[in-house]
Motif scaffolding. Structure first.
Motif, mmCIF file in Angstrom:
data_model
loop_
_atom_site.group_PDB
_atom_site.id
_atom_site.type_symbol
_atom_site.label_atom_id
_atom_site.label_comp_id
_atom_site.label_asym_id
_atom_site.label_seq_id
_atom_site.Cartn_x
_atom_site.Cartn_y
_atom_site.Cartn_z
ATOM 1 N N GLU A 1 0.946 -1.703 0.258
ATOM 2 C CA GLU A 1 -0.180 -0.232 -0.283
ATOM 3 C C GLU A 1 1.016 1.264 -0.416
ATOM 4 O OE1 GLU A 1 -2.266 -0.139 3.101
ATOM 5 O OE2 GLU A 1 -3.582 -1.749 2.790
ATOM 6 N N SER B 1 3.137 3.973 -1.281
ATOM 7 C CA SER B 1 2.859 4.301 -2.483
ATOM 8 C C SER B 1 5.067 4.676 -2.661
ATOM 9 C CB SER B 1 2.828 5.196 -3.509
ATOM 10 O OG SER B 1 2.920 6.021 -2.245
ATOM 11 N N ASN C 1 -1.722 1.188 -6.254
ATOM 12 C CA ASN C 1 -1.614 1.927 -4.878
ATOM 13 C C ASN C 1 -0.236 2.481 -5.115
ATOM 14 O OD1 ASN C 1 -3.454 1.559 -2.722
ATOM 15 N ND2 ASN C 1 -2.198 -0.747 -3.147
#
Length: 243
Positions: free
Chosen positions: A112, A114, A209
């Protein structure tokens, strides 16, 4: 044409192994999360060894626009070949990172963060200060290209110099040393293709993501290495003129 193909292959292998360790380190759900900076520096040294060893006897194993430009600036490589080499290097870097994405597909889907995802493609600074980040890249690439001139020293008297397979190990140690000694501030791109090609691929791939590709920073690992390579070539020429 075969020289461009091997430059592509060598650069792809460089990125596959080098950024592969980053993916193994930072993505969620891998078994390599405890490798740390030591693992990254060693892996990039091994990546350079593999890439140079594979392509050295065919393309000269530049694997890096900064090396190509530095050699051309010093008059040791034809400027007419420079554009083709750079295109091969950028495409090779993209291919190497594409293979990483395919290898870690499920880990990318599970991650998740980035910034972690982008870090498996391109570099970013520990402390963002574009001018000083560029200075770091200039110094690191200067060390790389100047070292390459003397690692290939037995061929300096020829019109063109390139790395042979026997030079793969000392170049690997050189890159490893740059990683340990100079890599902390920016992640030591020291190679415009290594950063630009994967960053472009990051922008194109449908990664969950992934966030943005941080194009505002992208000029630093391009301009810095080019300046560093030209400075290394000028110093080499100055030293040679004094002989």
């Amino acid at each position: 044409m075969i020289t461009y193909i091997f430059e592509f292959i060598g650069t792809a292998m460089l990125i596959l192994i080098g950024n592969g360790i980053v993916a193994n380190l930072v993505l969620k759900g891998t078994k390599g999360g405890d490798s740390g900076w030591v693992g990254i520096s060693i892996a990039w040294g091994l990546a350079v060894f593999i890439g140079v060893f594979i392509s050295a006897d065919i393309s000269g194993a530049h694997l890096n626009p900064a090396v190509t430009i530095g050699l051309a600036t010093a008059g040791k490589f034809s400027w007419t070949l420079v554009p083709g080499y750079i295109v091969a290097q950028v495409l090779g870097a993209m291919m190497g990172n594409l293979l990483i994405w395919l290898t870690y597909k499920k880990q990318y889907e599970a991650t998740e963060n980035s910034d972690a995802i982008l870090g498996t493609f391109s570099t970013s600074p520990a402390i963002r200060s574009p001018f000083w980040n560029m200075v770091t890249e200039v110094i690191g690439t200067f060390a790389l290209v100047f070292g390459v001139f003397y690692i290939a020293g037995s061929k300096m008297g020829e019109e063109t110099i390139s790395l042979g397979a026997v030079d793969a190990l000392p170049v690997a140690f050189l890159v490893m040393g740059i990683g340990f000694g100079l890599g902390g501030p920016t992640g030591y791109a020291i190679n415009p293709a290594r950063d630009f090609g994967p960053r472009l691929l990051h922008a194109l791939l449908p990664i969950k993501n992934k966030g943005n590709s941080d194009w505002g920073y992208a000029w630093v690992p391009i301009i810095g290495p080019i300046i560093g390579s030209i400075l290394a070539a000028f110093l080499y020429l100055l030293i040679e003129s004094l002989h």
